[in-house]
Design a protein around this motif. Sequence first.
Motif, mmCIF file in Angstrom:
data_model
loop_
_atom_site.group_PDB
_atom_site.id
_atom_site.type_symbol
_atom_site.label_atom_id
_atom_site.label_comp_id
_atom_site.label_asym_id
_atom_site.label_seq_id
_atom_site.Cartn_x
_atom_site.Cartn_y
_atom_site.Cartn_z
ATOM 1 N N GLY A 8 0.711 -1.236 -0.153
ATOM 2 C CA GLY A 8 -0.074 0.115 -0.058
ATOM 3 C C GLY A 8 0.788 1.214 -0.018
ATOM 4 N N GLY A 9 0.240 2.292 0.550
ATOM 5 C CA GLY A 9 0.884 3.712 0.837
ATOM 6 C C GLY A 9 0.480 4.568 -0.267
ATOM 7 N N THR A 10 -0.618 4.346 -1.038
ATOM 8 C CA THR A 10 -1.171 5.367 -1.974
ATOM 9 C C THR A 10 -2.680 5.457 -1.994
ATOM 10 N N PHE A 29 -3.216 -5.909 4.312
ATOM 11 C CA PHE A 29 -2.826 -4.442 3.849
ATOM 12 C C PHE A 29 -1.131 -4.186 4.228
ATOM 13 N N SER A 30 -0.392 -3.823 3.477
ATOM 14 C CA SER A 30 1.253 -3.566 4.071
ATOM 15 C C SER A 30 1.700 -2.390 3.869
ATOM 16 N N TYR A 31 2.212 -1.624 4.978
ATOM 17 C CA TYR A 31 2.757 -0.282 4.891
ATOM 18 C C TYR A 31 4.221 -0.747 5.196
ATOM 19 N N VAL A 45 -3.855 -4.879 8.713
ATOM 20 C CA VAL A 45 -2.709 -4.128 8.577
ATOM 21 C C VAL A 45 -1.337 -4.856 9.011
ATOM 22 N N ARG A 46 -0.329 -4.804 8.284
ATOM 23 C CA ARG A 46 0.987 -5.290 8.623
ATOM 24 C C ARG A 46 1.805 -3.894 8.446
ATOM 25 N N VAL A 47 2.952 -3.532 9.199
ATOM 26 C CA VAL A 47 3.640 -2.296 8.991
ATOM 27 C C VAL A 47 5.051 -3.075 9.053
ATOM 28 N N GLY A 48 6.097 -2.391 8.258
ATOM 29 C CA GLY A 48 7.488 -2.724 8.411
ATOM 30 C C GLY A 48 8.201 -3.619 6.842
ATOM 31 N N GLY A 49 9.306 -3.484 6.829
ATOM 32 C CA GLY A 49 9.857 -4.216 5.491
ATOM 33 C C GLY A 49 9.551 -5.695 5.914
ATOM 34 N N PHE A 50 9.990 -6.433 4.742
ATOM 35 C CA PHE A 50 9.825 -7.864 4.826
ATOM 36 C C PHE A 50 11.331 -8.630 5.326
ATOM 37 N N ALA A 71 0.639 -2.072 -5.091
ATOM 38 C CA ALA A 71 0.024 -0.749 -5.253
ATOM 39 C C ALA A 71 0.746 0.514 -4.678
ATOM 40 N N THR A 72 1.968 0.166 -4.562
ATOM 41 C CA THR A 72 2.894 1.069 -3.962
ATOM 42 C C THR A 72 3.088 2.290 -5.014
ATOM 43 N N HIS A 73 3.758 3.471 -4.307
ATOM 44 C CA HIS A 73 4.027 4.826 -5.099
ATOM 45 C C HIS A 73 5.138 4.207 -6.299
ATOM 46 N N PHE A 75 7.562 5.626 -7.209
ATOM 47 C CA PHE A 75 8.986 6.004 -6.837
ATOM 48 C C PHE A 75 9.492 4.684 -5.681
ATOM 49 N N ALA A 76 8.476 4.036 -5.334
ATOM 50 C CA ALA A 76 8.949 2.879 -4.421
ATOM 51 C C ALA A 76 9.430 1.934 -5.034
ATOM 52 N N ALA A 77 10.642 2.285 -5.806
ATOM 53 C CA ALA A 77 11.207 1.399 -6.904
ATOM 54 C C ALA A 77 11.790 -0.072 -6.253
ATOM 55 N N GLN A 78 12.338 0.166 -5.317
ATOM 56 C CA GLN A 78 12.933 -1.125 -4.370
ATOM 57 C C GLN A 78 12.036 -2.253 -4.145
ATOM 58 N N MET A 79 11.021 -1.656 -3.537
ATOM 59 C CA MET A 79 9.760 -2.575 -3.172
ATOM 60 C C MET A 79 9.316 -3.372 -4.475
ATOM 61 N N ARG A 81 10.798 -3.689 -7.217
ATOM 62 C CA ARG A 81 11.636 -4.759 -7.670
ATOM 63 C C ARG A 81 11.799 -6.111 -6.881
ATOM 64 N N ASN A 82 11.652 -5.883 -5.556
ATOM 65 C CA ASN A 82 11.633 -7.113 -4.650
ATOM 66 C C ASN A 82 10.479 -7.905 -5.034
ATOM 67 N N VAL A 83 9.254 -7.387 -5.043
ATOM 68 C CA VAL A 83 8.181 -8.354 -5.375
ATOM 69 C C VAL A 83 8.111 -8.797 -6.567
ATOM 70 N N LYS A 136 10.469 13.373 2.585
ATOM 71 C CA LYS A 136 11.785 13.747 3.348
ATOM 72 C C LYS A 136 12.767 12.693 2.819
ATOM 73 N N GLN A 137 12.538 11.837 2.155
ATOM 74 C CA GLN A 137 13.900 10.848 2.070
ATOM 75 C C GLN A 137 14.896 11.460 0.989
ATOM 76 N N ASN A 138 14.582 12.334 0.208
ATOM 77 C CA ASN A 138 15.662 12.799 -0.909
ATOM 78 C C ASN A 138 16.235 14.176 -0.811
HETATM 79 P P1 NAP Z 1 11.264 1.753 -1.422
HETATM 80 O O1 NAP Z 1 12.437 2.693 -1.329
HETATM 81 O O2 NAP Z 1 10.723 1.248 -2.748
HETATM 82 O O3 NAP Z 1 11.360 0.336 -0.382
HETATM 83 C C1 NAP Z 1 12.528 0.287 0.558
HETATM 84 C C2 NAP Z 1 12.256 -0.671 1.181
HETATM 85 O O4 NAP Z 1 10.968 -0.309 2.123
HETATM 86 C C3 NAP Z 1 11.463 -2.026 0.735
HETATM 87 O O5 NAP Z 1 12.708 -2.851 0.149
HETATM 88 C C4 NAP Z 1 11.000 -2.704 1.801
HETATM 89 O O6 NAP Z 1 11.674 -3.387 2.796
HETATM 90 C C5 NAP Z 1 10.305 -1.748 2.487
HETATM 91 N N1 NAP Z 1 8.829 -1.134 1.959
HETATM 92 C C6 NAP Z 1 8.501 -0.374 1.030
HETATM 93 N N2 NAP Z 1 7.114 -0.239 0.725
HETATM 94 C C7 NAP Z 1 6.705 -1.162 1.500
HETATM 95 C C8 NAP Z 1 5.381 -1.808 2.019
HETATM 96 N N3 NAP Z 1 4.166 -1.202 1.428
HETATM 97 N N4 NAP Z 1 5.028 -2.770 2.832
HETATM 98 C C9 NAP Z 1 6.172 -3.191 3.480
HETATM 99 N N5 NAP Z 1 7.572 -2.966 3.419
HETATM 100 C C10 NAP Z 1 7.670 -1.757 2.420
HETATM 101 O O7 NAP Z 1 9.950 2.434 -0.670
HETATM 102 P P2 NAP Z 1 9.654 3.836 -0.318
HETATM 103 O O8 NAP Z 1 9.878 4.700 -1.646
HETATM 104 O O9 NAP Z 1 10.399 4.401 0.914
HETATM 105 O O10 NAP Z 1 7.887 3.882 0.064
HETATM 106 C C11 NAP Z 1 7.655 3.380 1.006
HETATM 107 C C12 NAP Z 1 6.165 3.586 1.448
HETATM 108 O O11 NAP Z 1 5.753 4.818 1.106
HETATM 109 C C13 NAP Z 1 5.537 2.645 0.167
HETATM 110 O O12 NAP Z 1 4.446 2.031 0.877
HETATM 111 C C14 NAP Z 1 5.054 3.755 -0.993
HETATM 112 O O13 NAP Z 1 3.871 3.065 -1.437
HETATM 113 C C15 NAP Z 1 4.662 4.733 -0.032
HETATM 114 N N6 NAP Z 1 4.866 5.956 -0.610
HETATM 115 C C16 NAP Z 1 6.172 6.306 -1.318
HETATM 116 C C17 NAP Z 1 6.405 7.585 -1.866
HETATM 117 C C18 NAP Z 1 7.646 8.125 -2.535
HETATM 118 O O14 NAP Z 1 7.632 9.169 -3.026
HETATM 119 N N7 NAP Z 1 8.663 6.935 -2.391
HETATM 120 C C19 NAP Z 1 5.224 8.238 -2.132
HETATM 121 C C20 NAP Z 1 4.181 8.219 -1.574
HETATM 122 C C21 NAP Z 1 3.784 6.776 -0.878
HETATM 123 P P3 NAP Z 1 12.288 -4.624 2.751
HETATM 124 O O15 NAP Z 1 13.231 -4.818 1.677
HETATM 125 O O16 NAP Z 1 12.799 -4.985 4.279
HETATM 126 O O17 NAP Z 1 11.244 -5.848 2.366
#
Ligand code: NAP
Length: 252
Positions: A8-10, A29-31, A45-50, A71-73, A75-79, A81-83, A136-138
């Motif tokens: 999730g997250g969108t 649902f996973s955050y 809901v489950r929260v946290g990386g896998f 259904a991640t964002h 820009f959540a490219a690592q998630m 790729r992993n899935v 915040k992340q970039n």
């Molecule tokens: P990311 O860089 O692609 O992922 C980094 C790590 O975070 C993943 O390898 C995974 O950890 C964990 N992760 C990411 N999304 C997850 C989820 N939905 N459930 C469980 N673990 C998750 O991800 P990100 O860009 O930090 O985004 C994190 C969350 O914020 C996502 O749910 C995304 O939809 C939401 N979000 C992101 C953006 C953005 O701009 N990036 C914008 C809006 C919402 P493990 O490798 O340990 O499994």
Amino acid sequence: MTRILVLGGTTEASKLARVLAEAEIDAVFSYAGRTAQPVQQPLPVRVGGFGGTAGLVEYLAEDGISHVVDATHPFAAQMSRNVVEACAQAGVPLCAFERPPWQAGPEDAWLQVANIEAAVAALPDAPARVFLAIGKQNLAAFAAKPQHHYLLRLVDAPEADLPLPDCSVEIARGPFDEAGDLALMQHYGITHVVSKNAGGRGASAKLAAARSLGLPVVMIDRPRVPPRTTYGDLAEVMGWLFHTPAQPSSRA
Ligand code: NAP
Ligand code: 3Y8
């Protein structure tokens, strides 16, 4: 036996969660756990990386997941790729639910760049007032141009010092509206906007506001993710779920 994992997250993920809950379909649902109080969901809901791809393969088996919807964002490219990797290894069907990228209109003054570093390079040298609406992340990359005043919009109040010497902070969780973003950008005398090409309606308000103020937008292209079945529309995702046979669940 059908049991769906929604990453999730969108806004799209939240819409899918509502439909699955109403249809009483077994789903979780996973955050990632990036924010302090993510919005409630009508699903467990489950929260946290896998724990990377291997952790996700284990999770799919232990939790008896039969289908995954990513259904991640964008820009959540690592998630993402992993899935793709984990579902291929586990033999679990996967589809992505992702909105299409925004396209510049005739009145838009966009400068499209490939990534965060190129966005920094695209900013002028002369001091400007930049709405850095990328979360915040970039932020650290923009410390390379400390001469600007940056307006940051964050979901949670920052715990540590911010990497930018001259900045204002707005704490807000979208989705945002044009009137609100217009007033915000006028209040801070913004001259440039930096945005990720998130797509969807939750973050497009700043683009409409920039258009009416005639401001330039530095638009960051999406990172590449591996090819996978992708839909932009909830009905297509539901169709995929109903027409894709569940894998034998490992849960008794
Ligand atoms: P990311 O860089 O692609 O992922 C980094 C790590 O975070 C993943 O390898 C995974 O950890 C964990 N992760 C990411 N999304 C997850 C989820 N939905 N459930 C469980 N673990 C998750 O991800 P990100 O860009 O930090 O985004 C994190 C969350 O914020 C996502 O749910 C995304 O939809 C939401 N979000 C992101 C953006 C953005 O701009 N990036 C914008 C809006 C919402 P493990 O490798 O340990 O499994
Ligand atoms: C934790 C869950 C829903 C989902 C709502 C959407 C819309 C509002 C707009 C701006 C842009 C930004 C940011 C943004 C938007 C929706 C959607 C979307 C952009 C929440 C949420 C989580 C996150 C994580 C957060 C990131 C940050 C990005 C803020 C909840 C609110 C900038 C992306 O503080 C941090 O660490 C924030 C991190 C990843 C990007 C970044 O790199 O900092 N999203 N956003 C999810 C999790 O833990 O898995 O707290 O309720 C969800 C939403 N944010 O259900 O209605 O669908 O896109 N999120 C961007 O687009 O550039 C704000 O300010 O104009």
